[in-house]
Design a protein around this motif. Structure first.
Motif, mmCIF file in Angstrom:
data_model
loop_
_atom_site.group_PDB
_atom_site.id
_atom_site.type_symbol
_atom_site.label_atom_id
_atom_site.label_comp_id
_atom_site.label_asym_id
_atom_site.label_seq_id
_atom_site.Cartn_x
_atom_site.Cartn_y
_atom_site.Cartn_z
ATOM 1 N N ARG A 3 9.203 16.844 53.848
ATOM 2 C CA ARG A 3 8.746 15.104 53.840
ATOM 3 C C ARG A 3 9.184 14.118 53.562
ATOM 4 O O ARG A 3 9.426 12.636 53.902
ATOM 5 C CB ARG A 3 7.477 15.946 53.802
ATOM 6 C CG ARG A 3 6.522 16.396 54.062
ATOM 7 C CD ARG A 3 5.266 16.898 54.265
ATOM 8 N NE ARG A 3 4.629 17.570 55.092
ATOM 9 C CZ ARG A 3 3.073 17.285 55.444
ATOM 10 N NH1 ARG A 3 2.392 16.255 54.343
ATOM 11 N NH2 ARG A 3 2.288 17.166 55.984
ATOM 12 N N TRP A 4 9.739 14.816 52.278
ATOM 13 C CA TRP A 4 10.187 13.684 51.991
ATOM 14 C C TRP A 4 11.522 12.697 52.395
ATOM 15 O O TRP A 4 12.056 11.431 52.121
ATOM 16 C CB TRP A 4 10.526 13.316 50.054
ATOM 17 C CG TRP A 4 11.946 14.304 50.564
ATOM 18 C CD1 TRP A 4 12.356 15.656 50.195
ATOM 19 C CD2 TRP A 4 13.544 13.537 50.101
ATOM 20 N NE1 TRP A 4 13.642 16.214 50.868
ATOM 21 C CE2 TRP A 4 14.374 15.248 50.574
ATOM 22 C CE3 TRP A 4 14.299 12.873 49.870
ATOM 23 C CZ2 TRP A 4 15.623 15.332 50.613
ATOM 24 C CZ3 TRP A 4 15.356 12.946 50.568
ATOM 25 C CH2 TRP A 4 16.293 14.067 50.516
ATOM 26 N N VAL A 5 11.851 13.124 53.601
ATOM 27 C CA VAL A 5 13.177 12.929 53.683
ATOM 28 C C VAL A 5 12.635 11.744 54.988
ATOM 29 O O VAL A 5 13.412 10.875 55.076
ATOM 30 C CB VAL A 5 13.934 13.407 55.164
ATOM 31 C CG1 VAL A 5 14.778 12.574 56.195
ATOM 32 C CG2 VAL A 5 15.023 14.693 53.855
ATOM 33 N N TRP A 6 11.224 11.403 55.494
ATOM 34 C CA TRP A 6 10.753 10.665 55.602
ATOM 35 C C TRP A 6 10.354 9.139 55.069
ATOM 36 O O TRP A 6 10.370 7.962 55.813
ATOM 37 C CB TRP A 6 8.889 11.187 56.282
ATOM 38 C CG TRP A 6 9.537 12.037 57.595
ATOM 39 C CD1 TRP A 6 9.373 13.487 57.695
ATOM 40 C CD2 TRP A 6 9.815 12.199 58.907
ATOM 41 N NE1 TRP A 6 9.787 14.360 58.612
ATOM 42 C CE2 TRP A 6 10.186 13.250 59.620
ATOM 43 C CE3 TRP A 6 10.345 11.644 59.560
ATOM 44 C CZ2 TRP A 6 10.259 13.602 60.881
ATOM 45 C CZ3 TRP A 6 10.293 10.889 61.196
ATOM 46 C CH2 TRP A 6 10.261 12.363 61.716
ATOM 47 N N GLY A 12 13.536 2.373 50.705
ATOM 48 C CA GLY A 12 14.845 1.284 51.181
ATOM 49 C C GLY A 12 14.069 0.305 52.086
ATOM 50 O O GLY A 12 15.113 -0.978 50.960
ATOM 51 N N LEU A 13 13.695 -0.074 52.993
ATOM 52 C CA LEU A 13 12.743 -1.025 52.938
ATOM 53 C C LEU A 13 11.992 -2.029 51.481
ATOM 54 O O LEU A 13 12.060 -3.075 51.955
ATOM 55 C CB LEU A 13 12.114 -1.216 54.212
ATOM 56 C CG LEU A 13 11.364 -2.592 54.627
ATOM 57 C CD1 LEU A 13 12.252 -3.071 55.391
ATOM 58 C CD2 LEU A 13 10.263 -1.704 55.916
#
Length: 97
Positions: A3-6, A12-13
């Motif tokens: 889930r943390w990959v999402w 980053g934004l």
């Protein structure tokens, strides 16, 4: 997929936004009135004017910082409207007497 990959693109934004805000804030905080006036006077000289014809007053409009007026003895010249970043955002031609 974890889930943390999402959340990586979102993080980053947000980091890009924070970096941009800090850079613009630093630029606004470190620009002095003298630098802004000298930059406008140099533009006026490049256009064929005389540096001593220029003077600045605080702007009365919201969003503007200074009004640099460069006018010759006859009253003809240009008014430069400068924002807080020291950039000319508008000009007005002075017709004279």
């Amino acid at each position: 997929m974890a889930r943390w990959v999402w959340f990586v693109p979102l993080i980053g934004l947000v980091l890009c936004g924070v970096t941009l805000a800090l850079l613009l804030g630093q630029r606004a905080a470190t620009t002095t009135e003298t630098e802004a006036i000298e930059r406008v006077a140099a533009m006026h000289v490049a256009a064929g004017g005389v540096r001593e014809d220029c003077k600045a007053v605080p702007a009365q409009s919201e969003g503007l910082w200074l009004v640099v007026t460069c006018e010759a003895v006859g009253g003809e010249g240009t008014a430069y409207f400068v924002d807080r970043f020291g950039e000319v955002v508008d000009t007005a031609r002075l017709e004279g007497e």
